[in-house]
Design a protein around this motif. Structure first.
Motif, PDB file in Angstrom:
ATOM      1  N   SER A   1       5.608 -25.327  77.206  1.00 27.23           N
ATOM      2  CA  SER A   1       6.845 -26.470  77.226  1.00 27.23           C
ATOM      3  C   SER A   1       7.855 -24.774  76.203  1.00 27.23           C
TER       4      SER A   1
ATOM      5  N   GLN B   1      10.005 -24.951  74.698  1.00 29.61           N
ATOM      6  CA  GLN B   1      10.280 -25.371  72.739  1.00 29.61           C
ATOM      7  C   GLN B   1       8.512 -24.155  72.395  1.00 29.61           C
TER       8      GLN B   1
ATOM      9  N   ALA C   1       9.049 -23.474  83.522  1.00 27.39           N
ATOM     10  CA  ALA C   1      10.692 -23.966  82.908  1.00 27.39           C
ATOM     11  C   ALA C   1      11.012 -23.406  84.466  1.00 27.39           C
TER      12      ALA C   1
ATOM     13  N   GLN D   1      20.776 -26.772  86.874  1.00 23.20           N
ATOM     14  CA  GLN D   1      20.155 -27.637  87.519  1.00 23.20           C
ATOM     15  C   GLN D   1      18.441 -27.908  87.823  1.00 23.20           C
ATOM     16  N   PRO D   2      18.094 -29.314  88.018  1.00 25.69           N
ATOM     17  CA  PRO D   2      16.557 -29.101  88.585  1.00 25.69           C
ATOM     18  C   PRO D   2      16.983 -28.292  89.837  1.00 25.69           C
TER      19      PRO D   2
ATOM     20  N   PRO E   1      10.759 -28.627  85.159  1.00 22.98           N
ATOM     21  CA  PRO E   1      12.118 -28.641  84.037  1.00 22.98           C
ATOM     22  C   PRO E   1      12.776 -27.880  83.547  1.00 22.98           C
ATOM     23  N   THR E   2      14.120 -27.188  83.613  1.00 26.70           N
ATOM     24  CA  THR E   2      14.726 -26.573  83.800  1.00 26.70           C
ATOM     25  C   THR E   2      15.031 -26.279  82.727  1.00 26.70           C
TER      26      THR E   2
ATOM     27  N   ALA F   1      17.836 -24.799  80.794  1.00 22.35           N
ATOM     28  CA  ALA F   1      19.142 -25.525  80.045  1.00 22.35           C
ATOM     29  C   ALA F   1      18.345 -26.491  79.365  1.00 22.35           C
ATOM     30  N   GLN F   2      16.993 -27.718  79.766  1.00 18.90           N
ATOM     31  CA  GLN F   2      17.292 -28.830  79.126  1.00 18.90           C
ATOM     32  C   GLN F   2      16.536 -28.649  77.424  1.00 18.90           C
ATOM     33  N   THR F   3      16.235 -27.519  77.484  1.00 14.38           N
ATOM     34  CA  THR F   3      15.939 -26.756  75.807  1.00 14.38           C
ATOM     35  C   THR F   3      17.015 -25.968  75.048  1.00 14.38           C
TER      36      THR F   3
ATOM     37  N   PRO G   1      20.091 -24.758  75.704  1.00 14.46           N
ATOM     38  CA  PRO G   1      21.906 -25.362  77.163  1.00 14.46           C
ATOM     39  C   PRO G   1      22.622 -24.298  76.765  1.00 14.46           C
TER      40      PRO G   1
ATOM     41  N   ASP H   1      21.718 -20.529  82.388  1.00 13.74           N
ATOM     42  CA  ASP H   1      21.728 -20.640  84.185  1.00 13.74           C
ATOM     43  C   ASP H   1      21.856 -19.548  84.865  1.00 13.74           C
TER      44      ASP H   1
END
Length: 324
Positions: free
Chosen positions: A140, A142, A224, A229-230, A237-238, A240-242, A244, A247
């Protein structure tokens, strides 16, 4: 005196005929001759595919040939310079992105500015894919951040060259995720992605076609996509989900030289949006993992292009600190 009067009359008649001819020419509907679409990249790449799908459809829509002219070199600035200096009559268009609206001026000695272009219509958006060598065991975003923070500079990131979008994506990631990566530039996105598959480098923010070619080998994993956005075309996944606010996507749009008449711009905008609604155009773009993203208006695309250009300029300046 009579010969002089005759000459004078002949001159007036010639002037009148010339004026009538000019008026008739000015009244010719647009377009009344072939158009040229300048692409600052060589044939066969992602930009070329987008440009040719668009050009073929635009030709059908406007009922005039649209000739694709590839002018690669110097990070696409050779083609951009040619388009910027073309006649502002709507017959020379340029396939560009945020670089022509900002970062070019930071990375190259160019004879144009964003003000030399008029944004006409956005065509597509294509997120990149954050890939990692499978042997690293990263699952991931992360995981990547944790590994990079535990040993700053131990993770290297391959790009398709200093200052290009794959490098800028890494720069933004380092800034927002607060990590340090070692940048290793290659001459092209395919070479960068292949280096990750070979284990010569660790990760890359790769264009989708380059990423998919190595993901399919099993030697690389996708962590990712880089879009905020997806993506409908890439099932990951994006970032940005991890992280913020992250983009960074590549996009393509049509630009015209400054001074192009408003009525011509309106015609081009409407025709561009019409072709983007065609199923074969959407399929052609999707084949290169490009998602059709039409503009709401000329003004809306202009605002978007300038905002993206400013962001690109900022990232280009920051990228010089990690250039190799």
């Amino acid at each position: 005196m009579k010969p002089a009067i005759a000459v004078h009359g002949a001159l007036l008649a010639a002037i009148a005929l010339s004026a009538m001819s000019g008026a008739a020419h000015a009244a010719d509907p647009y377009p009344s001759k072939p158009l040229t679409l300048v692409i600052g990249f060589p044939p066969g790449g992602g930009a070329d595919q987008v440009g040719r799908v668009y050009a073929n459809a635009l030709a059908r829509q406007l009922k005039q040939p649209v000739v694709v002219e590839n002018r690669p070199g110097a990070g696409s600035t050779i083609g951009a310079s040619l388009a910027a200096r073309a006649a502002a009559d709507g017959y020379t268009l340029y396939l560009g992105n945020s670089s022509v609206m900002g970062s070019d001026s930071a990375l190259y000695k160019v004879d144009y500015t964003p003000d030399n272009f008029v944004p006409v219509a956005q065509l597509t958006t294509g997120p990149m894919v954050l890939i990692a060598n499978a042997k690293l065991g990263l699952k991931s975003v992360q995981d990547l951040i944790d590994r990079a923070r535990s040993k700053p500079g131990s993770i290297n990131v391959a790009s398709s060259g200093n200052g290009v979008i794959t490098h800028l994506a890494a720069v933004e990631f380092m800034t927002l995720a607060n990590v340090k990566l070692m940048h290793i530039p290659f001459k092209g996105g395919a070479a960068a992605a292949q280096s990750v598959a070979a284990g010569d480098t660790d990760i890359s923010f790769a264009t989708a076609p380059s990423a998919k070619s190595v993901i399919d080998t099993g030697k690389v994993v996708a962590l990712a996509v880089t879009s905020g956005q997806p993506s409908r075309l890439l099932p990951y996944p994006t970032i940005a989900q991890t992280v913020p606010g992250y983009d960074v996507s590549n996009w393509w749009g049509i630009f015209a030289p400054k001074g192009t008449p408003p009525q011509v711009l309106d015609t081009l905008f409407k025709a561009s949006n019409d072709v983007l609604a065609l199923a074969d155009v959407q399929q052609g773009m999707a084949a290169g993992y490009e998602e059709v993203t039409p503009s709401a208006s000329l003004a809306a695309f202009g605002e978007y292009a300038r905002k993206e250009g400013s962001k690109g300029l900022r990232l280009a300046k920051e990228s010089q600190e990690t250039a190799n």
